[in-house]
Design a protein around this motif. Sequence first.
Motif: not given
Length: 471
Positions: A236-241, A243-253, A379-387
């Motif tokens: 139940n992490v806030p969606l903003v955080l 999204g940041v985690a998703a950005l990091v995961v997408g970049g590392l992957l 950026l792709a991962a963050l765009g996925g969250v926004f989408y």
Amino acid sequence: MRPRLMAILAALVLLFLTGAGTASAAVVGAAPATGHHPAALTAAGDQSLKGTLRGPDGKPVSGVKITAEQKGQTVGSATSNAEGQWQIPLPGPGEFNLKLDVSTLPKGVQTRDKGGEVLEAVVVAPQQQRTVIFPLISTSQPQQAKPGAAPQSTSGPGQTGDQNQSGATAEGGEGVSLSRVLQLVVEGLKLGAIIAITAVGLSLIFGTTRLINFAHGELVTIGAVVAFWISTDPGNVPLVLAGVAALVVGGLLAGGLDLGLWRPMRRRGTGLIQMFIISIGLSLFLRYLILVLFSGRREKYAQYALQPAMQLGPITITPRDLIVTLASFAILVLVAVLLQRTRMGKAARAVADNKDLAEASGIDVDRVILSIWIIGGGLAALGGVFYGVTQGAVYWDMGFNLLLLMFAGVILGGLGSAYGAMVGSIIVGLVSQLSNLWFPPSLQNAWALLVLIIVLLVRPQGILGRAERAG
């Protein structure tokens, strides 16, 4: 020959995407429904209308019957369950009228608006799960005069965010007005900005490596799925955080893929055609891995799922969609500053212009390419969250569905140009939405591709691309 080769590859990509998307839709659409459970319906990928009824006290309202009609004929009905949820599977995309049976409402509960039990001209796009809101109040409160539209939210390709029915598009272009044009412009900018965020990385990767990364869409899906997992139980992490985690995961992957796959291939001198085919295989592997881990259900972020729409003059938009749109444009500005003002950005532009000359000048080309992969994947991962937030749905092939529009934006703006990808993506978003003024929503992506074809006939290198000698 290189520009001609790239044009041929781009054409093959669009043909493959269009054919695969059509085949996928045919197969998925043919799957028999297993019942009226919302998860089963959304897993099938069919069109539907759905919602959640809540009383004046915020508690779910069960046992309320809702009917969908098309051209005067009933096409489906549903009754809200114990959680207030209801969903009506539809025979196909189009325009529908919804009727709430007020006789099934609990005592002491009525619709907020006079005549609010009927919602007219609700447009559903192909494979869209559209959420509709019936606001309910106590009978002790006076009803409001029914506005020109009722708040709704949409979740499907090209139809995003909570909006009033005035923002819904009428099939065949009926009722064109200034307010409707402005509403569709806002929707187009929102969609275009999200496409631009995801397409910038795709363009930067092509500019520095000449690789058409077919697996870029799966990075979009991974970002949305990671944010969903982190923001729901048990974390139940806030969606903003999240999204940041998703950005990091997408970049590392993405960085890991470059280090473990693409860099060794570049050093071995693997041809671009072979690498392109490998990216298709990687795309299929990642997509079906996501299907196994995430399942075929359509989920949604619990946070910001339903919000009342704000009226900004003639435009209706939810706070969630407004923040996503502004954040998307802010990120695009940051990317532009990064490319123009930082050493890494200048080095990336140098590598894109002439990799051999950049390497001879002392630039660590491998390091620059790795940085581009990390930025593009993030950026792709963050765009996925926004989408996923604006669509109201997270599903296993959402990135693949967006990939066609990403490629259209990149090619329209100019292959290898980050700024071209931004401009082209926004044009694609605007055209796809504004076409709803005159044509059915099911054709909105086709018109965006038609504009792409026309522009390339006049300017083959794209809007901001540079002409190069062939041979």
